[in-house]
Design a protein around this motif. Structure first.
Motif, PDB file in Angstrom:
ATOM      1  N   MET A  41      43.918  38.284  32.753  1.00 22.57           N
ATOM      2  CA  MET A  41      43.668  38.822  34.079  1.00 22.57           C
ATOM      3  C   MET A  41      44.615  38.262  35.131  1.00 22.57           C
ATOM      4  SD  MET A  41      39.841  38.768  35.700  1.00 22.57           S
ATOM      5  CE  MET A  41      39.721  36.990  35.535  1.00 22.57           C
ATOM      6  N   LEU A  42      45.007  36.989  34.978  1.00 22.00           N
ATOM      7  CA  LEU A  42      45.743  36.317  36.054  1.00 22.00           C
ATOM      8  C   LEU A  42      47.207  36.032  35.762  1.00 22.00           C
ATOM      9  CD1 LEU A  42      43.155  33.571  37.197  1.00 22.00           C
ATOM     10  CD2 LEU A  42      43.360  35.930  37.985  1.00 22.00           C
ATOM     11  N   VAL A  43      47.590  35.916  34.495  1.00 22.99           N
ATOM     12  CA  VAL A  43      48.871  35.280  34.187  1.00 22.99           C
ATOM     13  C   VAL A  43      49.993  36.266  33.842  1.00 22.99           C
ATOM     14  CG1 VAL A  43      50.022  33.597  32.674  1.00 22.99           C
ATOM     15  CG2 VAL A  43      47.633  33.243  33.357  1.00 22.99           C
ATOM     16  N   ASN A  44      51.045  36.251  34.655  1.00 23.06           N
ATOM     17  CA  ASN A  44      52.306  36.903  34.299  1.00 23.06           C
ATOM     18  C   ASN A  44      53.190  35.883  33.609  1.00 23.06           C
ATOM     19  OD1 ASN A  44      51.886  39.432  35.716  1.00 23.06           O
ATOM     20  ND2 ASN A  44      52.157  38.257  37.602  1.00 23.06           N
ATOM     21  N   ARG A 100      54.880  30.217  41.073  1.00 20.35           N
ATOM     22  CA  ARG A 100      53.543  30.686  41.426  1.00 20.35           C
ATOM     23  C   ARG A 100      52.547  29.943  40.536  1.00 20.35           C
ATOM     24  NH1 ARG A 100      49.437  32.102  43.531  1.00 20.35           N
ATOM     25  NH2 ARG A 100      48.546  34.184  43.580  1.00 20.35           N
ATOM     26  N   LYS A 108      48.884  29.819  39.408  1.00 19.02           N
ATOM     27  CA  LYS A 108      47.747  30.732  39.459  1.00 19.02           C
ATOM     28  C   LYS A 108      46.409  29.996  39.457  1.00 19.02           C
ATOM     29  CE  LYS A 108      49.191  35.007  39.872  1.00 19.02           C
ATOM     30  NZ  LYS A 108      49.186  36.086  38.935  1.00 19.02           N
ATOM     31  N   LYS A 129      37.781  43.003  38.494  1.00 21.96           N
ATOM     32  CA  LYS A 129      38.656  43.171  37.325  1.00 21.96           C
ATOM     33  C   LYS A 129      37.956  42.748  36.036  1.00 21.96           C
ATOM     34  CE  LYS A 129      41.895  44.845  37.074  1.00 21.96           C
ATOM     35  NZ  LYS A 129      42.062  46.233  36.503  1.00 21.96           N
ATOM     36  N   PHE A 170      37.635  44.193  31.964  1.00 24.37           N
ATOM     37  CA  PHE A 170      37.912  43.454  30.728  1.00 24.37           C
ATOM     38  C   PHE A 170      36.682  43.419  29.819  1.00 24.37           C
ATOM     39  CE2 PHE A 170      41.745  42.064  32.869  1.00 24.37           C
ATOM     40  CZ  PHE A 170      42.640  41.976  31.816  1.00 24.37           C
ATOM     41  N   MET A 213      36.206  46.738  27.970  1.00 25.44           N
ATOM     42  CA  MET A 213      37.140  47.026  26.878  1.00 25.44           C
ATOM     43  C   MET A 213      36.636  46.524  25.528  1.00 25.44           C
ATOM     44  SD  MET A 213      40.837  46.504  28.667  1.00 25.44           S
ATOM     45  CE  MET A 213      41.719  46.709  27.116  1.00 25.44           C
ATOM     46  N   THR A 260      49.658  35.653  47.558  1.00 29.44           N
ATOM     47  CA  THR A 260      50.216  36.856  46.933  1.00 29.44           C
ATOM     48  C   THR A 260      49.201  37.391  45.921  1.00 29.44           C
ATOM     49  OG1 THR A 260      51.295  35.461  45.308  1.00 29.44           O
ATOM     50  CG2 THR A 260      52.618  36.125  47.192  1.00 29.44           C
ATOM     51  N   GLU A 261      49.520  38.486  45.323  1.00 31.60           N
ATOM     52  CA  GLU A 261      48.598  39.150  44.388  1.00 31.60           C
ATOM     53  C   GLU A 261      48.108  38.168  43.313  1.00 31.60           C
ATOM     54  OE1 GLU A 261      46.131  41.146  43.028  1.00 31.60           O
ATOM     55  OE2 GLU A 261      47.274  42.517  44.298  1.00 31.60           O
ATOM     56  N   ILE A 262      46.801  38.072  43.200  1.00 30.40           N
ATOM     57  CA  ILE A 262      46.233  37.113  42.245  1.00 30.40           C
ATOM     58  C   ILE A 262      46.241  37.658  40.815  1.00 30.40           C
ATOM     59  CG2 ILE A 262      43.823  37.835  42.734  1.00 30.40           C
ATOM     60  CD1 ILE A 262      44.969  34.267  41.841  1.00 30.40           C
ATOM     61  N   LEU A 263      46.062  38.959  40.644  1.00 31.17           N
ATOM     62  CA  LEU A 263      45.962  39.507  39.285  1.00 31.17           C
ATOM     63  C   LEU A 263      47.333  39.630  38.614  1.00 31.17           C
ATOM     64  CD1 LEU A 263      43.318  42.330  39.886  1.00 31.17           C
ATOM     65  CD2 LEU A 263      42.940  40.009  39.053  1.00 31.17           C
ATOM     66  N   SER A 264      47.319  39.603  37.308  1.00 30.31           N
ATOM     67  CA  SER A 264      48.569  39.805  36.570  1.00 30.31           C
ATOM     68  C   SER A 264      48.991  41.264  36.678  1.00 30.31           C
ATOM     69  CB  SER A 264      48.372  39.428  35.097  1.00 30.31           C
ATOM     70  OG  SER A 264      47.476  40.337  34.474  1.00 30.31           O
ATOM     71  N   GLU A 265      50.269  41.478  36.494  1.00 30.75           N
ATOM     72  CA  GLU A 265      50.818  42.823  36.643  1.00 30.75           C
ATOM     73  C   GLU A 265      50.114  43.819  35.711  1.00 30.75           C
ATOM     74  OE1 GLU A 265      55.014  42.984  35.807  1.00 30.75           O
ATOM     75  OE2 GLU A 265      55.031  45.187  35.886  1.00 30.75           O
ATOM     76  N   SER A 284      47.243  43.660  34.177  1.00 33.24           N
ATOM     77  CA  SER A 284      45.778  43.755  34.199  1.00 33.24           C
ATOM     78  C   SER A 284      45.326  45.056  34.853  1.00 33.24           C
ATOM     79  CB  SER A 284      45.160  42.553  34.905  1.00 33.24           C
ATOM     80  OG  SER A 284      45.415  42.612  36.283  1.00 33.24           O
ATOM     81  N   LYS A 285      46.231  45.698  35.576  1.00 35.10           N
ATOM     82  CA  LYS A 285      45.851  46.981  36.194  1.00 35.10           C
ATOM     83  C   LYS A 285      45.533  48.040  35.141  1.00 35.10           C
ATOM     84  CE  LYS A 285      50.594  48.692  36.784  1.00 35.10           C
ATOM     85  NZ  LYS A 285      51.726  48.092  37.455  1.00 35.10           N
ATOM     86  N   TYR A 286      46.007  47.824  33.920  1.00 33.68           N
ATOM     87  CA  TYR A 286      45.725  48.795  32.853  1.00 33.68           C
ATOM     88  C   TYR A 286      44.378  48.560  32.173  1.00 33.68           C
ATOM     89  CZ  TYR A 286      50.612  50.127  33.319  1.00 33.68           C
ATOM     90  OH  TYR A 286      51.812  50.568  33.801  1.00 33.68           O
ATOM     91  N   ALA A 287      43.724  47.453  32.503  1.00 36.25           N
ATOM     92  CA  ALA A 287      42.427  47.169  31.858  1.00 36.25           C
ATOM     93  C   ALA A 287      41.406  48.204  32.293  1.00 36.25           C
ATOM     94  CB  ALA A 287      41.960  45.757  32.222  1.00 36.25           C
ATOM     95  N   ILE A 330      47.758  46.469  28.503  1.00 33.23           N
ATOM     96  CA  ILE A 330      47.555  45.188  29.207  1.00 33.23           C
ATOM     97  C   ILE A 330      48.510  44.100  28.692  1.00 33.23           C
ATOM     98  CG2 ILE A 330      45.139  45.608  29.883  1.00 33.23           C
ATOM     99  CD1 ILE A 330      44.329  43.595  27.676  1.00 33.23           C
ATOM    100  N   PHE A 331      49.202  44.361  27.599  1.00 36.29           N
ATOM    101  CA  PHE A 331      50.243  43.438  27.153  1.00 36.29           C
ATOM    102  C   PHE A 331      51.641  43.934  27.553  1.00 36.29           C
ATOM    103  CE2 PHE A 331      46.690  41.934  24.768  1.00 36.29           C
ATOM    104  CZ  PHE A 331      46.876  40.561  24.788  1.00 36.29           C
TER     105      PHE A 331
END
Lengths: 408, 408
Positions: A113-116, A173, A175, A272, A276, A279, B2-7, B9-12, B137-138
């Motif tokens: 959810m959080l980590v890029n 960053r 997180k 969010k 998860f 899913m 800045t945006e807390i969620l991972s890039e 995660s929007k697909y979850a 999500i990956f």
């Protein structure tokens, strides 16, 4: 064909389980092993009967289909009441409580959810092994702050803040900041003042706090436990907990996540998390009913957990003494959880790493520990204090004998 | 902050569960709903008693602690025997069988293990919704090949191969090709010839095959099912299956992965899966014992599954006829699984999307379906054929009435 595996899958590991192939080989050959590698109370203390009865009742009532992805309302309510009772905390069952496949899944959700790739998280070493590997498989880069073993595993929070600032100045960053309290593997319990400093640092630097408190009821006499939720009001925080450890039901796979805050970040995370959870449809349905009773039946639970924690405290204290009588190891006696994390005096051994130590100890003496390097604590081993004193004494004697045989 | 969620995660998401907040609101207000959104047989057919009995036995015997991360040997052996029995397949219990938290976790492991951001996977639309979101999500980029609805959901494999070649020529890495057979959501069953072409394409282009065959025992009379494992020898392939659907035990959360091959890629995947399993310790212990009996007790299982599949086939056929009598919908009758996937004639309705259709149908008529766009099939809805004919007839009448009211 080019490399089939993903780049970050190389970080997938759990040191606790890595000797399994050797275990299977030895057991196949008829060898009796002392397995002190995994924190599984159900091997030594039967799961309380009132919980088993509730599990059977659920099965007989046909509680076998899918349920709410976030968990059955009854269990979310039980968790809410538990936090009210233990920590005077108000978390509505419908706003911030999520039932998971053990704490393992809580790690997964948080990281996914959080980590890029390239994002950082602060981890205090020694950390719980999956806290680390679960973060790295998403491409996370840990920012490690070590506990001071020589100062009873205390934390230098000024050094921590300096490190964080440095990374942020370089544009990194960060997180989240991960706490495991009580600590797995050391059994250390963080004091309130340290926690307050951690909260302050998180607040000043816009870092989410993630606190794994699965051992919060396994605290030894004379030690006080503070949940991060009691002092982190206004600072986004996620708490992991579950039924495995204080309800002695590891194999049921029921954990939970709590997000008590109503700030923007906490709200974003809660929304969010619903996705998860959806899913993977749901967590074991009959087990959720069992754990609802496990938490709600306060009278039975208190009886069970009091006896259970008393026994573990005695065993941990007993084993600590024995370990500290050895000239090859030293341990800071734990204040909670199930574990001992002694430091090995590698300078006196003909072994190169704790990994080699663990593997050879298993092969030669049939005692299974977990290597400390798997927890970010080189030259250590982790052993569980759950078995009887007799088993612990016999195992520690064998470890000492093994060290003797490998001394130089 | 800045945006807390991972890039990614929007697909979850899971379209099947997305109307839950509205469901809760309506049920709180006392509204009785017809929930045809989720493929949960346990709501309509009790889980077989012999499986419940085995579950209770395991609990009474104290099977409550952690077990092998890859699953208990007994269950892996049962799965091995099942594949021997049904598909004349030899997969050793210790080499290529992994027990998972349902097929949901099989998706997760596969994607975490194989997918780098930007990697592609071939998906046939309509696909199972989590097959898609679990990949995205990956950071995966799907390469979509659509089934031809007008040709009984058949697949144009020449067009498929052309698309794959084009992407590879552009330097894209295609990690796997995902099949859901029988199909969720359409109930289509892929014929042997099509499967052979798919295997050939996978082989020619070094693509791993991933086949979700969770409905392999839910096949209607007159249709033949072929497992990819029967024809993919020498081509790396992963099979998903589990206890939820043919053993009617969705809430137990027991699935499995099979990797029958011994080629280099299959071996690499098997080794890595051990690590992923270890990170989440184990799957529900007592449930694994229950499912071991569920599979091994062939006599009981045959009795149960024969009745069960016969009932579903009748209900699916009955519901298909009713749907095709409506002037607003048309469905290709399914050959297996639990679902109907009718196409809506949106040109005749005052609604913009199938999402709007599903939401308003729920609000106005109390019938809950899943939007087709969640499966990559716009202007469709998915409904389950599990309820009684009376319930199905009443629901379809309401859907038709709803369409009537929204016609233009």
């Amino acid at each position: 064909m080019t490399e089939i595996l993903s780049e970050f899958s190389k970080y997938a590991e759990n040191a606790i389980e890595e000797e399994n192939p050797t275990v299977q080989k030895l057991e196949k050959a008829g060898k009796k092993l002392a397995k002190l590698n995994i924190g599984d109370p159900a091997r030594f203390f039967p799961t309380p009967k009132y919980i088993i009865d509730a599990y059977i009742k659920a099965l007989k009532e046909g509680k076998t289909g899918y349920v709410d992805p976030e968990g059955i309302p009854e269990l979310r309510e039980a968790v809410s009441n538990r936090y009210k009772r233990l920590y005077s905390l108000d978390v509505n069952k419908d706003d911030g409580i999520f039932i998971t496949h053990g704490v393992s899944e809580a790690f997964l959700f948080t990281n996914s959810m959080l980590v890029n790739p390239g994002d950082m998280a602060v981890m205090f070493a020694p950390y719980y092994t999956v806290s680390y590997s679960g973060f790295r498989i998403f491409g996370g880069e840990p920012l490690i702050q070590e506990y001071g073993e020589e100062r009873d595993w205390s934390l230098d929070t000024d050094e921590l803040e300096t490190k964080i600032r440095r990374q942020m100045n370089e544009g990194k960053r960060i997180k989240y900041m991960a706490i495991t309290n009580p600590s797995n593997p050391t059994g250390m319990v963080l004091g309130r003042k340290t926690l307050e400093r951690i909260v302050e640092i998180a607040k000043n630097n816009d870092i989410v706090l993630v606190s794994d408190e699965i051992y919060d009821e396994v605290i030894f006499d004379g030690t006080e436990f503070t949940s991060i939720a009691q002092i982190a009001k206004g600072v986004p925080h996620i708490i992991y907990n579950g039924a495995s450890k204080d309800l002695d039901s590891t194999g049921f796979r029921v954990g939970f996540m709590l997000i008590p805050g109503n700030d923007r970040v906490s709200e974003t995370i809660k929304r969010k998390l619903v996705d998860f959870c959806a899913m993977r449809l749901c967590v074991s349905t009959p087990a959720q009913y069992a754990i609802t009773e496990g938490i709600n039946n306060i009278k039975e639970h208190r009886l069970e957990v009091t006896e259970f924690v008393k026994a573990i405290a005695e065993r941990a204290s007993f084993a600590s003494k024995l370990i500290n009588e050895s000239e090859y190891m030293h341990v800071v006696p734990p204040r909670g959880a199930y574990y001992l994390f002694p430091k090995l005096d590698m300078s006196r051994l003909d072994l190169k790493t704790d990994k080699e130590f663990v593997h050879k100890l298993l092969e030669e003496e049939g005692v299974l520990l977990t290597r400390g390097s798997g927890f970010g604590g080189n030259d250590h081993v982790r052993l569980v204090a759950l078995p009887s004193k007799e088993t612990l004494a016999a195992a520690i004697e064998k470890i000492d004998k093994f060290c003797e045989g490998h001394s130089r």
